[in-house]
Design a protein around this motif. Structure first.
Motif, PDB file in Angstrom:
ATOM      1  N   UNK A 190      55.130  61.479  36.301  1.00 58.00           N
ATOM      2  CA  UNK A 190      54.794  61.542  37.727  1.00 58.00           C
ATOM      3  C   UNK A 190      54.401  60.160  38.259  1.00 58.00           C
ATOM      4  N   UNK A 191      53.598  59.438  37.492  1.00 59.89           N
ATOM      5  CA  UNK A 191      53.163  58.110  37.930  1.00 59.89           C
ATOM      6  C   UNK A 191      54.324  57.105  37.900  1.00 59.89           C
ATOM      7  N   UNK A 192      55.223  57.246  36.940  1.00 62.69           N
ATOM      8  CA  UNK A 192      56.401  56.371  36.871  1.00 62.69           C
ATOM      9  C   UNK A 192      57.280  56.566  38.098  1.00 62.69           C
ATOM     10  N   UNK A 193      57.541  57.830  38.444  1.00 65.30           N
ATOM     11  CA  UNK A 193      58.385  58.126  39.605  1.00 65.30           C
ATOM     12  C   UNK A 193      57.719  57.651  40.894  1.00 65.30           C
ATOM     13  N   UNK A 194      56.408  57.787  40.944  1.00 68.50           N
ATOM     14  CA  UNK A 194      55.674  57.319  42.126  1.00 68.50           C
ATOM     15  C   UNK A 194      55.839  55.817  42.286  1.00 68.50           C
ATOM     16  N   UNK A 195      55.710  55.077  41.182  1.00 72.66           N
ATOM     17  CA  UNK A 195      55.883  53.627  41.227  1.00 72.66           C
ATOM     18  C   UNK A 195      57.330  53.243  41.566  1.00 72.66           C
ATOM     19  N   UNK A 196      58.267  54.001  41.032  1.00 67.18           N
ATOM     20  CA  UNK A 196      59.683  53.684  41.262  1.00 67.18           C
ATOM     21  C   UNK A 196      60.094  53.861  42.721  1.00 67.18           C
ATOM     22  N   UNK A 197      59.371  54.687  43.460  1.00 66.32           N
ATOM     23  CA  UNK A 197      59.668  54.876  44.882  1.00 66.32           C
ATOM     24  C   UNK A 197      59.356  53.632  45.714  1.00 66.32           C
ATOM     25  N   UNK A 198      58.460  52.791  45.217  1.00 67.32           N
ATOM     26  CA  UNK A 198      57.946  51.694  46.034  1.00 67.32           C
ATOM     27  C   UNK A 198      59.000  50.665  46.415  1.00 67.32           C
ATOM     28  N   UNK A 199      59.811  50.216  45.461  1.00 67.42           N
ATOM     29  CA  UNK A 199      60.774  49.146  45.757  1.00 67.42           C
ATOM     30  C   UNK A 199      61.806  49.578  46.791  1.00 67.42           C
ATOM     31  N   UNK A 200      62.536  50.681  46.573  1.00 70.04           N
ATOM     32  CA  UNK A 200      63.502  51.075  47.610  1.00 70.04           C
ATOM     33  C   UNK A 200      62.835  51.512  48.899  1.00 70.04           C
TER      34      UNK A 200
ATOM     35  N   UNK B 127      60.517  54.125  70.343  1.00 69.81           N
ATOM     36  CA  UNK B 127      59.631  53.444  69.407  1.00 69.81           C
ATOM     37  C   UNK B 127      59.889  53.912  67.980  1.00 69.81           C
ATOM     38  N   UNK B 128      59.795  52.974  67.047  1.00 68.31           N
ATOM     39  CA  UNK B 128      59.900  53.316  65.631  1.00 68.31           C
ATOM     40  C   UNK B 128      58.586  53.930  65.186  1.00 68.31           C
ATOM     41  N   UNK B 129      58.660  55.104  64.584  1.00 68.13           N
ATOM     42  CA  UNK B 129      57.475  55.829  64.145  1.00 68.13           C
ATOM     43  C   UNK B 129      57.485  55.921  62.619  1.00 68.13           C
ATOM     44  N   UNK B 130      56.525  55.242  61.986  1.00 59.94           N
ATOM     45  CA  UNK B 130      56.412  55.260  60.524  1.00 59.94           C
ATOM     46  C   UNK B 130      54.972  54.995  60.138  1.00 59.94           C
ATOM     47  N   UNK B 131      54.475  55.741  59.177  1.00 59.38           N
ATOM     48  CA  UNK B 131      53.105  55.518  58.705  1.00 59.38           C
ATOM     49  C   UNK B 131      52.985  54.181  57.979  1.00 59.38           C
ATOM     50  N   UNK B 132      54.117  53.637  57.529  1.00 58.71           N
ATOM     51  CA  UNK B 132      54.098  52.351  56.836  1.00 58.71           C
ATOM     52  C   UNK B 132      53.816  51.190  57.788  1.00 58.71           C
ATOM     53  N   UNK B 133      53.869  51.453  59.082  1.00 53.85           N
ATOM     54  CA  UNK B 133      53.500  50.426  60.053  1.00 53.85           C
ATOM     55  C   UNK B 133      51.995  50.154  60.021  1.00 53.85           C
ATOM     56  N   UNK B 134      51.223  51.125  59.511  1.00 57.42           N
ATOM     57  CA  UNK B 134      49.766  51.018  59.529  1.00 57.42           C
ATOM     58  C   UNK B 134      49.171  50.799  58.144  1.00 57.42           C
ATOM     59  N   UNK B 135      49.827  51.351  57.115  1.00 62.63           N
ATOM     60  CA  UNK B 135      49.280  51.322  55.755  1.00 62.63           C
ATOM     61  C   UNK B 135      50.399  51.038  54.760  1.00 62.63           C
ATOM     62  N   UNK B 136      50.075  50.386  53.660  1.00 62.57           N
ATOM     63  CA  UNK B 136      51.094  50.108  52.654  1.00 62.57           C
ATOM     64  C   UNK B 136      51.609  51.401  52.036  1.00 62.57           C
ATOM     65  N   UNK B 137      52.845  51.371  51.583  1.00 67.66           N
ATOM     66  CA  UNK B 137      53.452  52.551  50.971  1.00 67.66           C
ATOM     67  C   UNK B 137      52.680  52.950  49.719  1.00 67.66           C
ATOM     68  N   UNK B 138      52.249  51.966  48.953  1.00 70.27           N
ATOM     69  CA  UNK B 138      51.492  52.247  47.725  1.00 70.27           C
ATOM     70  C   UNK B 138      50.206  52.998  48.032  1.00 70.27           C
ATOM     71  N   UNK B 139      49.513  52.563  49.075  1.00 72.39           N
ATOM     72  CA  UNK B 139      48.256  53.220  49.453  1.00 72.39           C
ATOM     73  C   UNK B 139      48.516  54.635  49.973  1.00 72.39           C
ATOM     74  N   UNK B 140      49.595  54.810  50.727  1.00 77.00           N
ATOM     75  CA  UNK B 140      49.933  56.135  51.248  1.00 77.00           C
ATOM     76  C   UNK B 140      50.241  57.121  50.118  1.00 77.00           C
ATOM     77  N   UNK B 141      51.000  56.667  49.132  1.00 70.77           N
ATOM     78  CA  UNK B 141      51.343  57.540  48.000  1.00 70.77           C
ATOM     79  C   UNK B 141      50.098  57.908  47.194  1.00 70.77           C
TER      80      UNK B 141
END
Length: 360
Positions: free
Chosen positions: A180-190, A226-240
């Motif tokens: 689970x943690x590996x897959x979570x980390x693998x999501x970050x780059x793409x 407007x572009x709507x994305x939570x990544x505009x406010x917080x890093x993807x790593x922190x969101x996950x």
């Protein structure tokens, strides 16, 4: 320069064995409903994207009572002729070839023959869920940036694996924590790549859409995109990290670029709630024609433009205005379907377009 000179259809939808020649800048395809106008456009889309625009399954496009189909087109691309072939075998295995050489991966073909489609059901781009607008954006970016397409494929594959693991864990009561943690980390780059490319692209794209909408509507309106994305406010790593407990409870990944949207408003309210049918259609045309413009700028090739029954519920002035933009201001090849050949001929004559009509 990109031009489709001819196309042959074998056992594709309602075509048993048919060849069409295209000699003009504008090709009108006329006939009653059900004779195969949309099917012909879909065959062209197959040659551009290796798949149907109107259905997810290849099998449903095989002529009833037969097995497999074959679509072949002769293109002129950068002053060179080449043949594209899409074959669905009797085993339902699909192949795609350029001048007889097969692709290892269909994704390698995307962007070779850029193409933009406007069809009646595309209204869901305005009125539908966020998935429709993400799909539009992903298709556009994939045609101008091959790396974007590869990162998108990677993201979707990892996302599917992570969601499957979450669902399995809910069923069994156990989860492979390391996986689970590996897959979570693998999501970050793409995921970060997709977000960065979308956010950079939309800075210039959305204002262009707004200007095009004003041109088509022929008046100023209080519209915002407007572009709507939570990544505009917080890093993807922190969101996950913050959503792990929620993900486990709901058995799916609840945050990421697969949740992004383009927020469209009119007078400060959701566009789809306030806009008239004419306004929705104007915005659809604005999005699609801006897509065509951007692909041309980025790829230095004018995309094929496929217009399927777009004149429905448009007044004569709007039809003329639209045709002038897509046939005269656009130097690419245009395919237009219409049930009324006299109407189409009259409008194309009026704007002095270089056209031919095919009757089905």
């Amino acid at each position: 320069m990109l031009q489709l000179k001819s196309i042959s259809l074998l056992q594709f939808k309602n075509y048993t064995n048919k060849v069409f020649q295209f000699n003009k800048h504008v090709v009108g395809i006329c006939g009653k409903n059900g004779v195969g106008k949309t099917n012909l456009l879909d065959a062209i889309h197959y040659l551009c994207f290796t798949k149907s625009y109107f259905s997810k399954s290849d099998v449903v496009n095989v002529q009833q009572g037969t097995q497999g189909f074959r679509i072949e087109g002769l293109f002129e691309r950068n002053e060179q002729d080449e043949t594209a072939t899409c074959v669905l075998r009797e085993t339902n295995k699909k192949e795609f070839l350029i001048d007889g050489a097969a692709y290892d991966k269909f994704s390698q073909h995307i962007g070779r023959y850029p193409c933009v489609v406007i069809a009646p059901d595309d209204a869901v781009l305005i009125t539908g869920a966020s998935e429709e607008r993400r799909s539009f954006l992903d298709s556009l970016l994939s045609q101008i940036n091959p790396e974007y397409l590869q990162q998108l494929i990677s993201y979707q594959k990892i996302l599917q694996q992570r969601n499957s693991l979450l669902k399995s864990a809910a069923d069994t009561g156990k989860i492979d924590e390391a996986l689970f943690q590996i897959l979570t980390q693998q999501l970050l780059v793409p995921g970060n790549f997709i977000f960065e490319k979308r956010s950079q692209f939309l800075v210039s794209f959305l204002p262009k859409v707004k200007r095009r909408y004003t041109e088509i509507a022929q008046r100023e309106e209080d519209i915002s995109l407007l572009y709507e994305s939570r990544l505009l406010e917080t890093s993807f790593e922190a969101l996950l990290a913050a959503s792990q407990q929620k993900d486990r409870a709901l058995q799916r990944t609840t945050t990421g670029t697969h949740r992004d949207d383009i927020l469209i408003q009119l007078n400060g309210q959701p566009f789809k709630n306030l806009a008239s049918q004419g306004q929705r259609k104007s915005l659809l045309f604005a999005l699609k024609l801006t897509e065509l413009e951007v692909i041309h700028e980025e790829r230095k090739i004018i995309p094929l433009l496929l217009l399927d029954d777009v004149f429905e519920k448009l007044d004569e002035d709007r039809i003329s205005n639209l045709l002038k933009k897509v046939c005269m201001e656009n130097n690419g090849q245009v395919f237009i379907t219409d049930t009324n050949s006299d109407r189409l001929r009259s409008h194309l004559d009026q704007i002095k377009a270089d056209f031919e009509l095919i009757s089905l």
